[in-house]
Design an enzyme around this catalytic site. Structure first.
Site, PDB file in Angstrom:
ATOM      1  N   GLY A  33      17.731  45.851  59.934  1.00 16.69           N
ATOM      2  CA  GLY A  33      18.502  45.227  61.007  1.00 16.69           C
ATOM      3  C   GLY A  33      17.644  44.328  61.871  1.00 16.69           C
ATOM      4  N   ASP A  34      16.439  44.792  62.224  1.00 16.23           N
ATOM      5  CA  ASP A  34      15.511  43.973  62.999  1.00 16.23           C
ATOM      6  C   ASP A  34      15.176  42.689  62.248  1.00 16.23           C
ATOM      7  OD1 ASP A  34      15.083  45.489  65.351  1.00 16.23           O
ATOM      8  OD2 ASP A  34      13.763  46.847  64.272  1.00 16.23           O
ATOM      9  N   THR A  35      14.876  42.834  60.966  1.00 20.98           N
ATOM     10  CA  THR A  35      14.491  41.668  60.168  1.00 20.98           C
ATOM     11  C   THR A  35      15.637  40.676  60.064  1.00 20.98           C
ATOM     12  OG1 THR A  35      12.983  43.069  58.908  1.00 20.98           O
ATOM     13  CG2 THR A  35      13.561  40.943  57.952  1.00 20.98           C
ATOM     14  N   GLY A  81      15.935  38.793  63.214  1.00 22.40           N
ATOM     15  CA  GLY A  81      14.881  37.798  63.303  1.00 22.40           C
ATOM     16  C   GLY A  81      15.171  36.578  62.451  1.00 22.40           C
TER      17      GLY A  81
END
Length: 404
Positions: free
Chosen positions: A175-177, A180
């Site tokens: 999810g973070d990636t 980003g």
């Protein structure tokens, strides 16, 4: 494998980027821009820096490894944004920047006097990428939004795993990636618009929406067909054959042969060409309705052969197949090596460290890895002197007052 030096220049080398984000989502956005040449200034708290400097595995010297990747190609500047003087310096830096990336909770930048309304007064063309769990508005916007929670609310967690067990998480902070990546895409779209209007804008990249955005037809499937997508382990319902199949040497082989023509080639490679004409398997929908039977038939064949033999035979037959790779498999694989998918980059002590290359590949202006993650504050003097014309005495004063 060696450091890729194909391009003397990179496509974003004329851009100045300030990265205020911590952990993964904001810094990954900065990593993408830096990989393609942007001058990314990583703003970190004095003394401790980004928490990513301590995350993950450590090498034989006790040095965390992950920072070398997510901090690569960036310059590190220490600056205390909780102090008025540090905030004033940031405002001066932002007046010269093209992009500012931040992933604090909504309202934090405003409390520091660093909201977009303030920063854009002196720089109307500034693009601010704001990466958060739940976005800049809405009833959940002020919640702390870690990737695990946002992946669950975005739909990914429910469909991951096996039907007879609780949901599982993907083995990375996907999810973070994704947030980003969406932040970087948004920044580039905003830059293109700025070329026409001269004005910057805010890019609002929420983790839960970045996950939701890759959930294919999950929502309309429910609306139009009343279908809730469930966990199914290693396969997708109605897509057959496409699964992990056991080989004789106890390895698994991934085979994807759900298209009609590809399934026919698989049957021929298995020595069962007439199977492709069987009414239970002749069409995509027929195979989907008889998924377990076709998987059993393929597995019965794969159990008679070693995994690499299966992959080689199916590759020759034009059937998608591959082994399940771990890091050592990637490092040893001839295709990874031929394409320099993994390159050797000197770490901060000069020791060669393998890491993934820059993707996607551009034929004329490819990105490059110029250096691994820098030491904390390594470029503070250089940036403050170059961007703001500070002298050594001013820098000493800031250092003595713990501003840098």
């Amino acid at each position: 494998m060696s450091l890729d030096k194909l391009a003397p220049t990179t496509p974003l080398s004329d851009l100045k980027v300030l990265e205020l984000g911590q952990l993964i989502a904001g810094p990954y956005c900065g990593q993408i821009l830096a990989d393609f040449g942007a001058n990314v200034i990583k703003i970190e708290p004095p003394g401790k820096g980004d928490s990513m400097r301590q995350w993950g595995e450590v090498d034989a010297d006790g040095e965390p490894v992950w920072w070398n990747v997510i901090g690569r190609n960036k310059q590190s500047v220490t600056l205390n944004l909780r102090e008025p003087q540090g905030q004033a310096i940031l405002r001066s830096l932002a007046s010269q920047a093209d992009i500012l990336i931040e992933n604090f909770r909504p309202g934090t930048m405003e409390r520091w006097g660093l909201g977009y309304d303030v920063l854009s007064r002196n720089n109307p063309g500034l693009i601010m990428v704001r990466v958060t769990g739940f976005g800049q508005d809405g009833p959940y916007s002020d919640r702390t939004g870690f990737a695990s929670v946002c992946e669950a609310m975005g739909g990914l967690r429910y469909i991951s795993g096996y039907p007879d067990r609780p949901p599982v998480r993907v083995g990375i902070s996907i999810g973070d990636t994704l947030a980003g990546i969406h932040g970087a895409i948004g920044a580039l779209v905003a830059l293109h618009q700025r070329e026409k209007s001269g004005e910057g804008q805010v890019v609002d990249s929420a983790i839960f929406e970045s996950v939701l955005g890759v959930m294919e037809s999950l929502v309309p499937d429910y609306d139009r067909a009343g279908k809730i997508r469930e966990r199914n382990g290693g396969f997708l319902p109605g897509i057959a054959p496409s699964n992990a199949y056991p080989a004789r040497d106890n390895r698994d082989v991934i085979i994807g042969a759900n298209q009609d023509s590809v399934f026919r080639r698989l049957c021929a490679a298995m020595g069962q060409p007439t199977l492709a004409d069987h009414p239970d398997y002749a069409t995509h929908r027929a195979r989907g309705a008889n998924q377990q039977a076709i998987d059993d038939a393929v597995a019965a064949w794969t159990r008679q052969h070693d995994a690499q033999e299966i992959v080689d035979r199916l590759a020759e037959a034009g059937v998608p197949a591959g082994l399940i790779f771990r890091a050592p498999d990637m490092l040893a694989d001839p295709h990874f090596n031929a394409r320099k998918s993994i390159v050797m980059v000197p770490d901060r002590k000069g020791k060669p460290l393998p890491m993934q290359n820059v993707f996607p590949r551009l034929t004329k202006t490819p990105g490059t890895i110029r250096h691994a993650g820098p030491q904390l504050g390594e470029h503070t003097n250089e940036v403050l002197k170059g961007w703001l014309d500070m002298n050594d005495a001013q820098l000493d004063t800031l250092r003595n007052s713990s501003i840098i």
